[in-house]
Motif scaffolding. Structure first.
Motif, PDB file in Angstrom:
ATOM      1  N   LYS A 423      82.401 -31.308  11.152  1.00  0.00           N
ATOM      2  CA  LYS A 423      82.909 -32.388  12.002  1.00  0.00           C
ATOM      3  C   LYS A 423      84.394 -32.212  12.335  1.00  0.00           C
ATOM      4  CE  LYS A 423      79.494 -35.777  10.445  1.00  0.00           C
ATOM      5  NZ  LYS A 423      79.263 -36.990   9.622  1.00  0.00           N
ATOM      6  N   ASN A 424      85.110 -31.434  11.525  1.00  0.00           N
ATOM      7  CA  ASN A 424      86.524 -31.160  11.822  1.00  0.00           C
ATOM      8  C   ASN A 424      86.709 -30.028  12.819  1.00  0.00           C
ATOM      9  OD1 ASN A 424      88.900 -32.565  10.179  1.00  0.00           O
ATOM     10  ND2 ASN A 424      87.057 -32.621   8.924  1.00  0.00           N
ATOM     11  N   VAL A 425      85.655 -29.253  13.033  1.00  0.00           N
ATOM     12  CA  VAL A 425      85.813 -28.104  13.953  1.00  0.00           C
ATOM     13  C   VAL A 425      84.867 -28.182  15.152  1.00  0.00           C
ATOM     14  CG1 VAL A 425      86.659 -26.573  12.147  1.00  0.00           C
ATOM     15  CG2 VAL A 425      84.208 -26.653  12.615  1.00  0.00           C
ATOM     16  N   CYS A 426      84.028 -29.207  15.196  1.00  0.00           N
ATOM     17  CA  CYS A 426      83.100 -29.381  16.334  1.00  0.00           C
ATOM     18  C   CYS A 426      83.135 -30.832  16.795  1.00  0.00           C
ATOM     19  CB  CYS A 426      81.666 -29.031  15.915  1.00  0.00           C
ATOM     20  SG  CYS A 426      81.419 -27.321  15.455  1.00  0.00           S
ATOM     21  N   ASN A 427      83.147 -31.021  18.083  1.00  0.00           N
ATOM     22  CA  ASN A 427      83.148 -32.387  18.622  1.00  0.00           C
ATOM     23  C   ASN A 427      81.742 -32.929  18.839  1.00  0.00           C
ATOM     24  OD1 ASN A 427      85.991 -32.762  18.808  1.00  0.00           O
ATOM     25  ND2 ASN A 427      86.040 -31.432  20.620  1.00  0.00           N
ATOM     26  N   ASN A 428      80.746 -32.076  18.759  1.00  0.00           N
ATOM     27  CA  ASN A 428      79.368 -32.516  19.038  1.00  0.00           C
ATOM     28  C   ASN A 428      78.464 -32.159  17.862  1.00  0.00           C
ATOM     29  OD1 ASN A 428      80.022 -33.173  21.877  1.00  0.00           O
ATOM     30  ND2 ASN A 428      80.245 -30.944  22.063  1.00  0.00           N
ATOM     31  N   PHE A 429      78.235 -33.141  16.979  1.00  0.00           N
ATOM     32  CA  PHE A 429      77.409 -32.914  15.797  1.00  0.00           C
ATOM     33  C   PHE A 429      76.313 -33.972  15.727  1.00  0.00           C
ATOM     34  CE2 PHE A 429      76.410 -33.808  11.312  1.00  0.00           C
ATOM     35  CZ  PHE A 429      75.893 -32.579  10.948  1.00  0.00           C
ATOM     36  N   PHE A 430      75.108 -33.532  15.416  1.00  0.00           N
ATOM     37  CA  PHE A 430      73.964 -34.448  15.381  1.00  0.00           C
ATOM     38  C   PHE A 430      73.093 -34.115  14.161  1.00  0.00           C
ATOM     39  CE2 PHE A 430      75.266 -33.458  19.675  1.00  0.00           C
ATOM     40  CZ  PHE A 430      75.484 -34.714  20.225  1.00  0.00           C
ATOM     41  N   GLU A 431      72.676 -35.155  13.446  1.00  0.00           N
ATOM     42  CA  GLU A 431      71.823 -34.965  12.278  1.00  0.00           C
ATOM     43  C   GLU A 431      70.350 -34.889  12.679  1.00  0.00           C
ATOM     44  OE1 GLU A 431      72.559 -34.272   9.294  1.00  0.00           O
ATOM     45  OE2 GLU A 431      74.316 -35.393   8.558  1.00  0.00           O
ATOM     46  N   MET A 432      69.606 -34.069  11.969  1.00  0.00           N
ATOM     47  CA  MET A 432      68.154 -34.076  12.113  1.00  0.00           C
ATOM     48  C   MET A 432      67.596 -35.312  11.395  1.00  0.00           C
ATOM     49  SD  MET A 432      67.103 -30.014  11.826  1.00  0.00           S
ATOM     50  CE  MET A 432      68.315 -29.496  10.609  1.00  0.00           C
ATOM     51  N   PRO A 433      66.299 -35.646  11.571  1.00  0.00           N
ATOM     52  CA  PRO A 433      65.748 -36.867  10.956  1.00  0.00           C
ATOM     53  C   PRO A 433      66.014 -36.949   9.453  1.00  0.00           C
ATOM     54  CG  PRO A 433      64.204 -35.984  12.552  1.00  0.00           C
ATOM     55  CD  PRO A 433      65.313 -34.977  12.437  1.00  0.00           C
ATOM     56  N   GLU A 434      66.174 -38.170   8.991  1.00  0.00           N
ATOM     57  CA  GLU A 434      66.618 -38.443   7.624  1.00  0.00           C
ATOM     58  C   GLU A 434      65.755 -37.767   6.558  1.00  0.00           C
ATOM     59  OE1 GLU A 434      67.383 -42.355   4.759  1.00  0.00           O
ATOM     60  OE2 GLU A 434      66.884 -42.601   6.878  1.00  0.00           O
ATOM     61  N   ASP A 435      64.454 -37.780   6.748  1.00  0.00           N
ATOM     62  CA  ASP A 435      63.561 -37.217   5.724  1.00  0.00           C
ATOM     63  C   ASP A 435      63.539 -35.698   5.701  1.00  0.00           C
ATOM     64  OD1 ASP A 435      62.880 -39.648   4.771  1.00  0.00           O
ATOM     65  OD2 ASP A 435      60.953 -39.787   5.801  1.00  0.00           O
ATOM     66  N   THR A 436      64.363 -35.062   6.537  1.00  0.00           N
ATOM     67  CA  THR A 436      64.362 -33.596   6.593  1.00  0.00           C
ATOM     68  C   THR A 436      65.713 -32.997   6.244  1.00  0.00           C
ATOM     69  OG1 THR A 436      65.035 -33.340   8.921  1.00  0.00           O
ATOM     70  CG2 THR A 436      62.708 -33.784   8.495  1.00  0.00           C
ATOM     71  N   ILE A 437      66.640 -33.833   5.778  1.00  0.00           N
ATOM     72  CA  ILE A 437      67.999 -33.338   5.503  1.00  0.00           C
ATOM     73  C   ILE A 437      68.433 -33.725   4.097  1.00  0.00           C
ATOM     74  CG2 ILE A 437      68.693 -33.333   7.917  1.00  0.00           C
ATOM     75  CD1 ILE A 437      70.167 -35.999   7.351  1.00  0.00           C
ATOM     76  N   ARG A 438      69.648 -33.302   3.735  1.00  0.00           N
ATOM     77  CA  ARG A 438      70.238 -33.556   2.414  1.00  0.00           C
ATOM     78  C   ARG A 438      69.251 -33.146   1.311  1.00  0.00           C
ATOM     79  NH1 ARG A 438      75.001 -36.420   3.311  1.00  0.00           N
ATOM     80  NH2 ARG A 438      75.095 -37.203   1.184  1.00  0.00           N
ATOM     81  N   GLU A 439      69.051 -33.962   0.272  1.00  0.00           N
ATOM     82  CA  GLU A 439      68.167 -33.517  -0.823  1.00  0.00           C
ATOM     83  C   GLU A 439      66.736 -33.263  -0.346  1.00  0.00           C
ATOM     84  OE1 GLU A 439      70.000 -36.266  -0.867  1.00  0.00           O
ATOM     85  OE2 GLU A 439      71.070 -36.498  -2.795  1.00  0.00           O
ATOM     86  N   LYS A 440      66.332 -33.936   0.730  1.00  0.00           N
ATOM     87  CA  LYS A 440      64.955 -33.811   1.215  1.00  0.00           C
ATOM     88  C   LYS A 440      64.790 -32.677   2.228  1.00  0.00           C
ATOM     89  CE  LYS A 440      64.167 -38.792   0.713  1.00  0.00           C
ATOM     90  NZ  LYS A 440      63.903 -40.068   1.457  1.00  0.00           N
ATOM     91  N   THR A 441      65.774 -31.844   2.314  1.00  0.00           N
ATOM     92  CA  THR A 441      65.733 -30.778   3.313  1.00  0.00           C
ATOM     93  C   THR A 441      64.483 -29.915   3.180  1.00  0.00           C
ATOM     94  OG1 THR A 441      66.993 -28.920   4.230  1.00  0.00           O
ATOM     95  CG2 THR A 441      67.009 -29.142   1.851  1.00  0.00           C
ATOM     96  N   PHE A 442      64.019 -29.389   4.296  1.00  0.00           N
ATOM     97  CA  PHE A 442      62.878 -28.467   4.288  1.00  0.00           C
ATOM     98  C   PHE A 442      63.373 -27.029   4.227  1.00  0.00           C
ATOM     99  CE2 PHE A 442      60.272 -31.996   5.946  1.00  0.00           C
ATOM    100  CZ  PHE A 442      59.144 -31.822   5.171  1.00  0.00           C
ATOM    101  N   CYS A 443      62.598 -26.204   3.548  1.00  0.00           N
ATOM    102  CA  CYS A 443      62.947 -24.799   3.345  1.00  0.00           C
ATOM    103  C   CYS A 443      62.829 -24.017   4.661  1.00  0.00           C
ATOM    104  CB  CYS A 443      62.012 -24.218   2.299  1.00  0.00           C
ATOM    105  SG  CYS A 443      62.350 -22.509   1.855  1.00  0.00           S
ATOM    106  N   CYS A 444      63.554 -22.892   4.700  1.00  0.00           N
ATOM    107  CA  CYS A 444      63.457 -21.972   5.837  1.00  0.00           C
ATOM    108  C   CYS A 444      62.162 -21.166   5.778  1.00  0.00           C
ATOM    109  CB  CYS A 444      64.630 -21.017   5.843  1.00  0.00           C
ATOM    110  SG  CYS A 444      64.646 -19.861   4.431  1.00  0.00           S
ATOM    111  N   ALA A 445      61.432 -21.295   4.654  1.00  0.00           N
ATOM    112  CA  ALA A 445      60.140 -20.614   4.437  1.00  0.00           C
ATOM    113  C   ALA A 445      60.280 -19.114   4.225  1.00  0.00           C
ATOM    114  CB  ALA A 445      59.148 -20.907   5.559  1.00  0.00           C
TER     115      ALA A 445
END
Length: 538
Positions: A423-445
């Motif tokens: 957020k300090n180096v980009c002006n356009n940041f968007f989160e993916m849906p809540e259940d798919t990020i942070r501790e609940k993130t999905f693996c790259c497989a």
């Protein structure tokens, strides 16, 4: 053989209740759902290097009927199983306490993307538990199938190989387990038992062997590694006009920096690597690289506890040889899980000092036992204290989202620092849906050593949940860049994004930092590190 199944074809599956008991369904091997076995010469090398931990090297193919197992393979498996039950109390507990509540059943990306019940974490663990009950419990010995036990047959071994190498040890299922069962550790135990039969995969063993021999997964020799760094220094000078300092194998500095070797070898990781060089030069960090500890990743985690311990110790031995105070670690995944979850009991506590930033004076007490801080913790601290001159508008052509890499997110709780940096180096940041990020993130497989091309069908199936979330923000916010802090992610996410959300590219966080970084004495920047024109430059 090129894999070219279209997404709409891959989605032709369902979640029907199987008509047969799972014990009566034999494993099915087909191109795309298994990885190539370890090469005998690699297995032999590791066996010598570990004093016999990788026996029975042999040529075999998973689709063959005869896997050429040792004659006494049953005794070998029972002995290896028993030794691990005695050695690891957690393993014994995990075998006993599951009540099959099903909380984990729909949490695995491979089950979501393929519908195979044996990829439900609870059932994948039952592949091992069923033998545990039959061989090590009275109820299982007396009641057999009624107690959830089964006999140890060759098909069981084949089933273990297929499904325990369809687990990326991402631990998302463990997050939802009410009993705290770490199913990744069950997979680790199964893989160790399979090693005793000479059954393993080359994509894991060869990097582990390379790292043991040359200090990095890629097998890059020290002089070649140094030359590759100099190429990057030249590229940075072409783009910025600044000749960055690049100390290598120098004794007496304050900090040793270690990052995955994949980032010096292939795009887009190379741009992240250049970002480190630029950042450290700009702040005048008293540091050195090492061509001997030139690998942050630890494929020992996917191999065996002895290999994991050895590769982890190698980094600290080099830090001690160079006389540094502490280590800064780069954007890596499993390196951080080993350091934060296993190092203390294997090699710890660290002989290094508690890291203190020489720029801000911040003391990182969270790293007191490891002597090692994550690069995003270090950079976020610099930003918090206004120590960097930044121009985020240079990244204005990017609409960025962030993929939490499994191990930094779930094994060390590194959730906010990467976002703060972005957020300090980009002006356009968007989160993916809540259940798919942070501790609940999905693996790259493609984690835990499964990022190999012959496994592409399973990688794309397992990549469906992450791909869906990515496509959501692509359609809603025009996201065109996926940032991540793991070298394996930078290798596995580009094909995943291209398959499920075409048009989204992948970057490391410190590539974004370097593009926004305003360096002392730099010339007018016209391109980013990829050689692409910067926005608003004519």
């Amino acid at each position: 053989m090129a894999w070219n199944v279209k997404p709409e074809e891959l989605l032709q599956y369902d979640y029907k209740v199987p008509s047969k008991n799972w014990m009566d369904v034999p494993p099915e091997f087909h191109p795309g759902n298994w990885c190539y076995p370890g090469k005998p010469e690699i297995v032999n090398y590791l066996n010598d290097a570990t004093h016999g931990k990788f026996p029975h090297a042999h040529q075999w193919v998973p689709t063959d009927e005869d896997w050429k197992l040792p004659e006494n393979w049953r005794e070998i498996v029972k002995k290896a199983f028993s030794e691990r039950l005695d050695k690891y109390r957690s393993f014994k507990v995990f075998m006993d306490i599951c009540v099959r509540c099903g909380a984990c059943a729909d949490k695995c990306h491979f089950y979501i993307g393929g519908g195979d019940p044996k990829n439900m974490p609870v059932l994948r663990a039952e592949l091992l538990r069923s033998i545990y009950r039959g061989e090590f419990t009275l109820a299982g010995k007396l009641l057999g199938k009624l107690a959830g036990a089964r006999k140890l047959e060759e098909d069981v071994i084949k089933e273990w190989f297929l499904y325990f190498y369809q687990c990326t040890e991402c631990r998302r299922c463990s997050l939802f387990c009410p009993y705290g069962i770490d199913t990744a550790e069950i997979t680790m135990m199964a893989r160790e038992i399979l090693h005793e039969l000479g059954l393993n995969i080359n994509w894991i063993l060869e990097p582990a062997a390379n790292s043991n021999r040359t200090g990095n997964h890629m097998g890059i020799q020290p002089h070649a590694y140094y030359d590759m760094m100099q190429f990057m220094v030249d590229d940075i000078e072409d783009i910025t006009g600044v000749k960055v300092n690049c100390p290598v194998n120098e004794k007496g500095h304050e900090v040793l920096f270690i990052t995955p070797s994949g980032d010096i070898f292939a795009d887009p990781g190379t741009y992240t690597y250049m970002g480190y060089l630029m950042l450290f030069h700009e702040i005048g960090l008293d540091y050195t690289w090492s061509t001997y500890a030139s690998e942050g990743g630890n494929f020992g985690l996917f191999t065996s506890d002895s290999m994991m311990k050895k590769l982890n110790a190698k980094m600290y031995a080099e830090a001690k040889r160079l006389g540094v105070k502490y280590i800064i670690g780069g954007e890596c995944g499993h390196m951080w899980r080993v350091i934060n979850q296993y190092m203390d009991t294997m090699n710890g506590p660290s002989p290094l000092e508690t890291p203190v930033s020489p720029i801000t004076g911040t003391r990182f007490e969270n790293a007191a036992s490891t002597g090692m801080i994550h690069i995003t913790e270090f950079t976020a601290d610099l930003m918090k204290h206004n120590k960097l001159k930044l121009d985020p508008s240079r990244n204005d052509h990017l609409r960025v989202t962030f993929h939490d890499s499994c191990n930094p997110a779930r094994a060390m709780g590194l959730l906010d620092e990467p976002r703060y940096v972005i957020k300090n180096v980009c002006n356009n940041f968007f989160e993916m849906p809540e259940d798919t990020i942070r501790e609940k993130t999905f693996c790259c497989a493609g984690g835990s050593g499964l990022n190999t091309d012959e496994f592409m069908e399973m990688r794309m199936r397992g990549g469906l949940p992450r791909g869906n979330a990515l496509r959501y923000v692509q359609e809603k916010h025009d996201v065109n860049m996926l940032a991540t802090i793991c070298a394996i992610d930078r290798a596995t996410l580009p094909p995943l994004a291209n398959y499920w959300a075409p048009g989204v590219d992948v970057t490391g966080v410190h590539e974004l930092v370097a593009n926004a970084l305003v360096m002392d004495g730099e010339k007018k920047r016209e391109t980013n590190l990829r050689g692409e024109d910067l926005p608003n430059v004519e």
